[in-house]
Scaffold this motif. Structure first.
Motif, PDB file in Angstrom:
ATOM      1  N   ALA A  68       0.835  -1.207   0.000  1.00  0.00           N
ATOM      2  CA  ALA A  68       0.000   0.000   0.000  1.00  0.00           C
ATOM      3  C   ALA A  68       0.867   1.254   0.000  1.00  0.00           C
ATOM      4  O   ALA A  68       0.586   2.225  -0.708  1.00  0.00           O
ATOM      5  N   ALA A  69       1.929   1.249   0.820  1.00  0.00           N
ATOM      6  CA  ALA A  69       2.829   2.401   0.872  1.00  0.00           C
ATOM      7  C   ALA A  69       3.542   2.613  -0.455  1.00  0.00           C
ATOM      8  O   ALA A  69       3.907   3.742  -0.796  1.00  0.00           O
ATOM      9  N   PHE A  70       3.752   1.546  -1.214  1.00  0.00           N
ATOM     10  CA  PHE A  70       4.357   1.652  -2.536  1.00  0.00           C
ATOM     11  C   PHE A  70       3.350   2.165  -3.568  1.00  0.00           C
ATOM     12  O   PHE A  70       3.650   3.058  -4.364  1.00  0.00           O
ATOM     13  N   GLY A  71       2.139   1.616  -3.571  1.00  0.00           N
ATOM     14  CA  GLY A  71       1.196   1.883  -4.649  1.00  0.00           C
ATOM     15  C   GLY A  71       0.346   3.122  -4.484  1.00  0.00           C
ATOM     16  O   GLY A  71       0.132   3.874  -5.451  1.00  0.00           O
ATOM     17  N   ILE A  72      -0.148   3.382  -3.267  1.00  0.00           N
ATOM     18  CA  ILE A  72      -1.092   4.488  -3.071  1.00  0.00           C
ATOM     19  C   ILE A  72      -0.491   5.840  -3.452  1.00  0.00           C
ATOM     20  O   ILE A  72      -1.138   6.637  -4.140  1.00  0.00           O
ATOM     21  N   PRO A  73       0.747   6.170  -3.034  1.00  0.00           N
ATOM     22  CA  PRO A  73       1.284   7.489  -3.400  1.00  0.00           C
ATOM     23  C   PRO A  73       1.446   7.703  -4.903  1.00  0.00           C
ATOM     24  O   PRO A  73       1.482   8.854  -5.353  1.00  0.00           O
ATOM     25  N   LEU A  74       1.545   6.619  -5.682  1.00  0.00           N
ATOM     26  CA  LEU A  74       1.706   6.782  -7.126  1.00  0.00           C
ATOM     27  C   LEU A  74       0.494   7.469  -7.754  1.00  0.00           C
ATOM     28  O   LEU A  74       0.609   8.118  -8.797  1.00  0.00           O
ATOM     29  N   PHE A  75      -0.663   7.328  -7.128  1.00  0.00           N
ATOM     30  CA  PHE A  75      -1.888   7.902  -7.676  1.00  0.00           C
ATOM     31  C   PHE A  75      -2.235   9.255  -7.043  1.00  0.00           C
ATOM     32  O   PHE A  75      -3.250   9.851  -7.382  1.00  0.00           O
ATOM     33  N   ALA A  76      -1.380   9.715  -6.112  1.00  0.00           N
ATOM     34  CA  ALA A  76      -1.671  10.965  -5.404  1.00  0.00           C
ATOM     35  C   ALA A  76      -1.777  12.164  -6.344  1.00  0.00           C
ATOM     36  O   ALA A  76      -2.744  12.946  -6.235  1.00  0.00           O
ATOM     37  N   PRO A  77      -0.830  12.392  -7.268  1.00  0.00           N
ATOM     38  CA  PRO A  77      -0.962  13.574  -8.135  1.00  0.00           C
ATOM     39  C   PRO A  77      -2.257  13.595  -8.930  1.00  0.00           C
ATOM     40  O   PRO A  77      -2.926  14.634  -9.030  1.00  0.00           O
ATOM     41  N   ALA A  78      -2.642  12.434  -9.483  1.00  0.00           N
ATOM     42  CA  ALA A  78      -3.881  12.389 -10.269  1.00  0.00           C
ATOM     43  C   ALA A  78      -5.105  12.644  -9.391  1.00  0.00           C
ATOM     44  O   ALA A  78      -6.047  13.335  -9.810  1.00  0.00           O
ATOM     45  N   MET A  79      -5.098  12.092  -8.163  1.00  0.00           N
ATOM     46  CA  MET A  79      -6.241  12.276  -7.266  1.00  0.00           C
ATOM     47  C   MET A  79      -6.411  13.743  -6.890  1.00  0.00           C
ATOM     48  O   MET A  79      -7.517  14.294  -6.939  1.00  0.00           O
ATOM     49  N   TYR A  80      -5.317  14.394  -6.510  1.00  0.00           N
ATOM     50  CA  TYR A  80      -5.416  15.793  -6.088  1.00  0.00           C
ATOM     51  C   TYR A  80      -5.700  16.723  -7.274  1.00  0.00           C
ATOM     52  O   TYR A  80      -6.349  17.760  -7.108  1.00  0.00           O
ATOM     53  N   ASN A  81      -5.230  16.361  -8.461  1.00  0.00           N
ATOM     54  CA  ASN A  81      -5.557  17.168  -9.640  1.00  0.00           C
ATOM     55  C   ASN A  81      -7.050  17.116  -9.951  1.00  0.00           C
ATOM     56  O   ASN A  81      -7.638  18.111 -10.390  1.00  0.00           O
ATOM     57  N   ALA A  82      -7.657  15.956  -9.710  1.00  0.00           N
ATOM     58  CA  ALA A  82      -9.078  15.786 -10.017  1.00  0.00           C
ATOM     59  C   ALA A  82      -9.986  16.299  -8.901  1.00  0.00           C
ATOM     60  O   ALA A  82     -11.007  16.939  -9.165  1.00  0.00           O
ATOM     61  N   LEU A  83      -9.616  16.039  -7.648  1.00  0.00           N
ATOM     62  CA  LEU A  83     -10.498  16.347  -6.513  1.00  0.00           C
ATOM     63  C   LEU A  83     -10.004  17.507  -5.652  1.00  0.00           C
ATOM     64  O   LEU A  83     -10.747  17.969  -4.780  1.00  0.00           O
ATOM     65  N   HIS A  84      -8.779  17.936  -5.872  1.00  0.00           N
ATOM     66  CA  HIS A  84      -8.143  18.963  -5.053  1.00  0.00           C
ATOM     67  C   HIS A  84      -7.986  18.450  -3.613  1.00  0.00           C
ATOM     68  O   HIS A  84      -8.349  17.316  -3.301  1.00  0.00           O
TER      69      HIS A  84
END
Length: 478
Positions: free
Chosen positions: A422-438
C-alpha cells in the motif's frame, strides 16, 4: 506456547495495579536463565530494545528523506514522468513488502541477531551506492536492494521484543520500537529538505549510510540473540521438537511459507494487515505530496516547507509516549479484573480514540489546505492524524505480538507485506487524485475510507478477537 513465558507470581493484590508492575520486577523476578530472555537484566533488555529501535528508525528515514530532493534528483537523472518521479520514493517501500517474507522466517530458523546485523550491512552497501548513480535504472535498482536490507528490522524487531518482554511490560518497549516506522518518514524529509537546499541530493544517501553504520557498530556491541529455540540449541537444551531433525533447507522452505499461511488462515492477521495498509499508505501519500502543498499552495522554500513535517513528528512522539503508558496501564487494570489473566484484546481500547483522531485529522487537513487558511491550521490536522496513526499502529502491533508470540515475526511479516504494498502503490496515484479532486475532497475520500475501515476494527477485535484466537492452534492462548 505459554510454557515459554516466565512466571510473574503475585502473592498479594496491590491496591493499584500499577504498583503491581513496579514491585513484581523487583521482588518476584525469576532467576536469570541464558535461554529465557525475559529473565535477563532490565538494562540488557533495554540496550537490545534501543539497538533494534535504532535499526527500525534508519531505514524509514531513508525511505522518505529523498522526498524534498525529488525535483533536483529527477532533473539530474533526466526523469520527467510524474509516476516515475514518485517511483524514486516508493520503490523502497516495494522492497519492504517482499524482504520480510524471507528475513522474518529466517530469523525463526537461525536467530534474530544474525539477520538484523547482516541485513543492516546489506542496506548500508546499497544505500551508499544510491549516492553514486548516474541514471534512473541504477537508482531504481539500488533503492530496491537497499529496501530489501532495510526491511528486516520492521518485522524481526517485533519478534525480538516478543522474546524479551512479558505482556505487562511490552507496551512501552513496542511504543519505542514502533516510533521508527512512523517517526523515520517524518525526520527524513526535514533533514532532506535542508540537504536538498544547501548541497547535492547525493548527501541524502551519504548521511543515512553514515548513521546506519553507527547503528551497526552499536549492534555488534549490544545486540544479543533472543530467540528461545536458538538459545536452547546453543546451550545444549533438548526440546524434543521433530522440526529440529529436519534439514536446514527444508526448515527454511517451511518457514518462508509461514507469513503467507498466516495471512490466509488467520483472520486477526488479515484484518490488522488491511487496516495497517490503509494507514501506512495514507501516511506515505501525505508525505510524498507535502512538498507540493507547502511550496505550491503556501509558497514556502524547500527547507522551510520541510519544517511542516514537525507536526507529524510531534503527533507521533506525543502519541507514542501517551499510548505506551496508557496501553500498559489499561492492560494491567483489565487483567486485574479478569482474575489476573491477561488477554491480547486488552490492547484494543486505545484504538477507539486513535481511529477517530485519524479520520478527523484527514478531514481537518484537507479542507484547511483547500481554504488556504493560516499554515498552523493544516498542521493541527496533521497532528491529529499522526496521533491517531501511531495509536492504532502500536495497539495493533502489540496485539499481534501478544496473540502469536513465537511466530510474531512471521505474522508481522504478513502484515508488513500488505502494508508496504500500500505504501508503494497508493502514493503513485496521489498527483492524479489531487488534480481531479483537489485537497478538500481528495483528503475527504481518505477520511471517509478511514471511517469505514478504522471505526469498526476495534469493535471487531474486542468482540470477536478471543473467539478467533480460540479456534487457532497458533494463537498464544493455545
Amino acid at each position: 506456547m505459554a510454557q515459554n513465558q516466565p512466571p510473574h507470581p503475585s502473592t498479594e493484590k496491590p491496591s493499584d495495579p500499577e504498583d503491581q508492575s513496579s514491585t513484581s520486577a523487583e521482588t518476584t523476578q525469576p532467576p536469570v536463565s541464558p535461554t529465557d530472555p525475559r529473565t535477563w537484566p532490565r538494562r540488557q533488555k533495554w540496550n537490545i530494545t534501543l539497538v533494534v529501535s535504532s535499526f527500525a528508525l534508519i531505514s524509514p528515514i531513508s525511505s522518505s528523506m529523498v522526498a524534498p530532493a525529488m525535483s533536483k534528483l529527477a532533473s539530474d537523472l533526466r526523469i520527467t514522468n510524474t509516476v516515475e518521479i514518485q517511483l524514486t520514493l516508493t520503490i523502497f517501500m516495494l522492497a519492504f513488502a517482499f524482504g520480510p517474507l524471507v528475513t522474518a522466517p529466517i530469523s525463526e530458523t537461525v536467530g534474530r541477531a544474525r539477520v538484523l546485523l547482516v541485513c543492516n550491512m546489506f542496506y548500508i552497501v546499497w544505500n551508499l551506492a544510491c549516492g553514486f548513480v548516474t541514471n534512473k535504472a541504477e537508482m531504481y535498482c539500488f533503492r530496491l536492494l537497499a529496501g530489501l536490507g532495510g526491511s528486516a528490522p520492521m518485522v524481526v524487531g517485533g519478534g525480538v521484543l516478543g522474546d524479551l518482554w512479558a505482556p505487562e511490560e511490552r507496551g512501552r518497549a513496542v511504543g519505542m520500537y514502533s516510533l521508527g516506522p512512523l517517526l523515520g518518514p517524518v525526520v527524513g524529509p526535514i533533514v532532506g529538505g535542508f540537504i536538498a537546499e544547501r548541497t547535492t541530493w547525493r548527501w541524502v544517501f551519504y548521511a543515512t549510510s553514515i548513521v546506519a553504520g553507527i547503528s551497526e557498530v552499536l549492534g555488534f556491541i549490544f545486540l544479543r540473540e533472543t530467540f528461545a529455540p536458538v538459545l536452547m540449541k546453543r546451550h545444549g537444551v533438548k526440546t524434543d521438537t521433530p522440526q529440529q531433525a529436519e534439514p536446514f533447507v527444508r526448515r527454511l522452505q517451511t518457514a518462508c511459507k509461514r507469513p503467507f499461511f498466516f495471512l490466509v488462515t488467520q483472520p486477526i492477521v488479515l484484518v490488522v494487515a488491511v487496516y495497517m495498509a490503509f494507514i501506512f499508505g495514507t501516511m506515505y501519500l501525505l508525505i510524498s505530496t507535502y512538498p507540493d502543498v507547502w511550496t505550491g499552495v503556501y509558497g514556502e522554500s524547500i527547507g522551510i516547507a520541510g519544517l511542516n513535517y514537525i507536526s507529524l513528528g510531534i503527533g507521533f512522539s506525543v502519541g507514542a509516549q501517551i499510548i505506551a503508558l496508557v496501553n500498559d496501564t489499561i492492560y494491567r487494570r483489565l487483567k486485574a479484573r479478569n482474575n489476573n489473566k491477561g488477554e491480547p484484546e486488552f490492547r484494543v481500547p486505545a484504538m477507539f480514540v486513535g481511529s477517530a483522531c485519524n479520520a478527523v485529522g484527514l478531514f481537518w487537513y484537507g479542507w484547511s489546505v483547500q481554504a488556504h487558511t493560516h499554515w498552523i491550521v493544516p498542521n493541527i490536522g496533521i497532528f491529529f492524524f499522526a496521533f491517531g496513526t501511531i495509536t492504532c499502529m502500536q495497539c495493533m502491533q502489540v496485539y499481534v505480538i501478544d496473540s502469536y508470540t513465537v511466530n510474531a515475526a512471521s505474522c508481522l511479516a504478513a502484515v508488513g507485506f500488505v502494508r508496504s504494498l500500500a505504501a508503494f502503490g497508493i502514493p503513485l496515484f496521489a498527483p492524479a487524485m489531487y488534480n481531479a479532486l483537489h485537497y478538500g475532497w481528495g483528503n475527504s475520500v481518505l477520511g471517509f475510507a478511514s471511517v469505514v475501515l478504522g471505526l469498526p476494527s476495534p469493535f471487531l477485535f474486542w468482540i470477536y478477537g478471543k473467539k478467533l484466537r480460540e479456534i487457532s492452534k497458533f494463537a498464544a492462548s493455545n
